[in-house]
Design a protein around this motif. Structure first.
Motif: not given
Ligand SMILES: [Zn+2]
Length: 349
Positions: A41-53, A60-71, A85-87
């Motif tokens: 899994n070669a996702h650069s934003l994961q790799r560089m720690g950007s999503l963790s930042i 109670g859970n670590q979350k981020i937002f993406a414009l493609t993930e809607k309800q 979740g970033k994973k």
């Protein structure tokens, strides 16, 4: 069916389709250098720690937002962003372990040492953005080519249109357009001659609440001239390789274009000639209207007011839809600035 049930049904459909689409294939499998058998899994934003930042605790859970993930919000009936979740946010099985570790070592062994004055670093970031977009195209073609009527019914529902064949043709043409550039970029990678690309670089000494890594095809230059809008299969598109990388105490923005594309370098020159504030707003527009592989920190998004949140969701839906007119940038009307220092994230140093 209630809105809640519809949301659950759609999210099931989405994960099934993503699973079917997933391809594990090395971008460099045709080169002299042998691939290893593992595709990572070669996702650069994961790799560089950007999503963790970017991630923050929500319920109670670590979350981020993406414009493609809607309800759909059951109370308002409108689209809203869904924290994820970033994973689950970003997988990219586009390099084998051998190529991945060898090629990207200069930027990923220690992302804090990335130097935008080095063409090699700018190139590798842009090369990764190209590879991600190339891989996504291949995945779409793979998905749309699966001969299974039950799946096709699901895809029509998922994409919300009936002409899957036309979509497949479009994706094939897109890939065909990318192939010559893939070859040029691969040669540049091995020869270390990066003159095929023009770069626009911008660095901030704080952490912005967004991350992005992909190729984009803006429909207009900032001056309003139409580019990348054509139904002619011979038309030469001008893609903008886009990377926005938040790190612990700074943010890197690298845009690149192929020198032989008709309008890419002009787009970068326009940004080059803007003052700080107009530049930050223009970059915000660039990110929000092309936001596929793009993520936001809840620390920023959750603190916007309801109409700002709605505006961002509407903007991305409108610019991502094939059935709405292309959007033109209007600096007088556009007020958002993702790169404003007031939104800087507090990070652990
Ligand atoms: Zn490989």
């Amino acid at each position: 069916m209630t809105i809640q049930e519809k949301n659950i049904e759609f999210s099931k459909l989405k994960s099934e389709i993503i699973k079917k689409a997933t391809l594990k294939e090395c971008f460099l499998k045709e080169t002299q250098e042998e691939c290893s058998s593992n595709i990572v899994n070669a996702h650069s934003l994961q790799r560089m720690g950007s999503l963790s930042i970017l991630e923050r605790e929500i319920n109670g859970n670590q979350k981020i937002f993406a414009l493609t993930e809607k309800q759909i919000n059951p109370n308002t009936g409108k689209s809203e962003l869904l924290p994820i979740g970033k994973k689950t946010a970003s997988t990219f099985f586009g390099f084998c372990g051998n190529h991945d570790s060898k090629i990207f070592a200069p930027i990923e062994q220690n992302p804090e040492l990335i130097d935008l004055d080095l063409d090699e670093h700018c190139f590798l970031l842009s090369f990764r953005a190209f590879a991600i977009s190339y891989h996504r195209k291949k995945e779409n073609i793979h998905l749309l080519s699966i001969n299974d009527e039950e799946l096709k019914t699901k895809l029509r529902k998922y994409f919300n249109h009936n002409n899957l064949d036309a979509q497949l043709e479009g994706e094939k043409l897109g890939l065909q357009d990318m192939n010559p550039n893939k070859e040029i970029l691969t040669n540049a990678l091995y020869s270390k001659d990066y003159s095929c690309l023009d770069f626009f670089i911008y660095e901030l000494d704080y952490t912005v609440p967004t991350a992005m890594c992909m190729l984009t095809s803006p429909p207009y230059l900032f001056n309003g001239k139409a580019i990348n809008i054509s139904t002619n299969p011979e038309y030469q598109y001008s893609d903008i390789f886009t990377s926005v990388i938040p790190l612990k105490s700074r943010t890197l923005v690298i845009l690149a274009s192929m020198k032989n594309d008709p309008f890419g370098s002009i787009y970068l020159d326009e940004l080059e000639n803007m003052y700080e504030l107009p530049l930050q707003k223009a970059l915000t527009w660039h990110v929000l209207t092309n936001a596929e592989n793009c993520f936001f920190s809840p620390e920023w998004f959750e603190n916007l007011n309801t109409s700002q949140k709605q505006y961002i969701v509407d903007l991305s839906e409108f610019s991502g839809s094939l059935t709405t007119p292309y959007l033109k940038y209007n600096p007088k009307e556009f007020k958002l600035n993702l790169f404003d220092s007031k939104y800087a994230l507090v990070t652990e140093k």
